[in-house]
Design an enzyme around this catalytic site. Structure first.
Site, PDB file in Angstrom:
ATOM      1  N   HIS A 212       0.839  -1.211   0.000  1.00  0.00           N
ATOM      2  CA  HIS A 212       0.000   0.000   0.000  1.00  0.00           C
ATOM      3  C   HIS A 212       0.870   1.256   0.000  1.00  0.00           C
ATOM      4  CE1 HIS A 212      -3.294   2.678   1.565  1.00  0.00           C
ATOM      5  NE2 HIS A 212      -2.269   3.249   2.180  1.00  0.00           N
ATOM      6  N   GLU A 213       1.912   1.261   0.832  1.00  0.00           N
ATOM      7  CA  GLU A 213       2.763   2.448   0.921  1.00  0.00           C
ATOM      8  C   GLU A 213       3.602   2.637  -0.340  1.00  0.00           C
ATOM      9  OE1 GLU A 213       2.340   4.602   3.177  1.00  0.00           O
ATOM     10  OE2 GLU A 213       0.948   3.376   4.339  1.00  0.00           O
TER      11      GLU A 213
ATOM     12  N   GLU B 290      -5.915   7.012  -0.421  1.00  0.00           N
ATOM     13  CA  GLU B 290      -5.824   5.784   0.359  1.00  0.00           C
ATOM     14  C   GLU B 290      -6.525   4.627  -0.345  1.00  0.00           C
ATOM     15  OE1 GLU B 290      -3.993   5.324   3.015  1.00  0.00           O
ATOM     16  OE2 GLU B 290      -3.348   7.405   2.943  1.00  0.00           O
TER      17      GLU B 290
ATOM     18  N   HIS C 133       1.552   4.370  -2.914  1.00  0.00           N
ATOM     19  CA  HIS C 133       1.481   5.829  -2.768  1.00  0.00           C
ATOM     20  C   HIS C 133       2.593   6.507  -3.573  1.00  0.00           C
ATOM     21  CE1 HIS C 133      -1.743   6.561   0.014  1.00  0.00           C
ATOM     22  NE2 HIS C 133      -1.218   5.860   0.992  1.00  0.00           N
TER      23      HIS C 133
END
Length: 263
Positions: free
Chosen positions: A128-129, A189, A132
């Protein structure tokens, strides 16, 4: 001077419009080299100010997972410019969190190692990071934080000292601010959740574990604020969105070599 500024702003609005890896329109005005420099400086400061985990086993596990995810991200999103190398650091911090910064920097808190019960659950958050960074969310946030100043910053018409540190932290996803930016942050997100799901599955981590991770997070965090007052979707929303994409994620997972990252 005013016509020049307006002309430059119009130019940057045109050249800064692009699409994220999922096809979402985005406005990112700050050059990639500047974003990478900001990320590297912020990460260096974090390493100076925060204790780092010295346990070789924990570091090896996180490094292995990050390596698998970065390789998979490059394959899953080949059109995205990836940092050539990534630095991974585990910080001794009890909060269950992780982050990735432009320039190829990944930070993981030891608190996350306790909430993530399997390597695949840990891959959920790290993927997920990384998403980003691939989606240039920090650039979008910084552009929004600074507004017109972002365009002026591109051509160096004001000094770096005029950028407040909290603005940079918010832009890089390591801070939070209530107000008009919240729906925009939730969109980031949600996009990172879905990109991260594809990345972890492509890397050979069972995507179903992403749902289990967020169930663990829900138990660990207790009562959450109302979603419209949060920069993040609530856990139920995340689980529903991930579950809706699970079929396609499972196809990627079945076609991948199983990831070999064991504690």
């Amino acid at each position: 001077m005013r016509p020049l500024i307006l002309g430059l702003l119009a130019l940057f609005l045109l050249t800064g419009c692009q699409e994220s890896p999922t096809g979402r329109n985005q406005l990112a005005l700050v050059p990639d080299a500047v974003m990478a420099d900001i990320g590297q400086q912020s990460f260096a400061q974090m390493k100076e100010q925060n204790p780092v985990l010295e346990d070789p086993g924990g570091n090896r596990l996180v490094q292995c997972i990050a390596d698998e995810l970065v390789q998979a991200a490059s394959a899953q999103f080949p059109s995205v410019d990836m940092p050539r190398s990534w630095e991974v650091v585990v910080f001794r911090n009890d909060t269950p969190n992780a982050f990735a910064l432009p320039g190829g920097k990944i930070g993981v808190h030891t608190g996350l190692l306790r909430v993530a019960e399997t390597p695949a659950q840990l891959a959920t958050v790290i993927g997920h990071e990384v998403a980003h960074v691939l989606a240039d969310h920090g650039n979008e946030r910084l552009t929004q934080e600074l507004g017109l100043k972002a365009a002026l910053f591109v051509v160096g018409l004001f000094t770096e000292s005029e950028i407040a540190e909290d603005q940079l932290q918010n832009a890089l996803g390591i801070g939070a601010q209530l107000g008009i930016t919240l729906p925009f942050s939730r969109a980031h997100e949600s996009e990172a959740d879905l990109m991260g799901l594809a990345i972890m599955a492509r890397a050979g981590f069972n995507p179903q574990q992403s749902v289990e991770l967020w169930r663990n997070m829900a138990r660990a965090s207790g009562e959450q604020p109302l979603e419209f007052l949060s920069t993040h979707p609530n856990h139920d929303t995340r689980i529903a969105d991930l579950s809706a994409r699970m079929e396609s994620a499972n196809q990627l997972f079945q076609a991948a070599e199983p990831a070999d990252c064991n504690p």
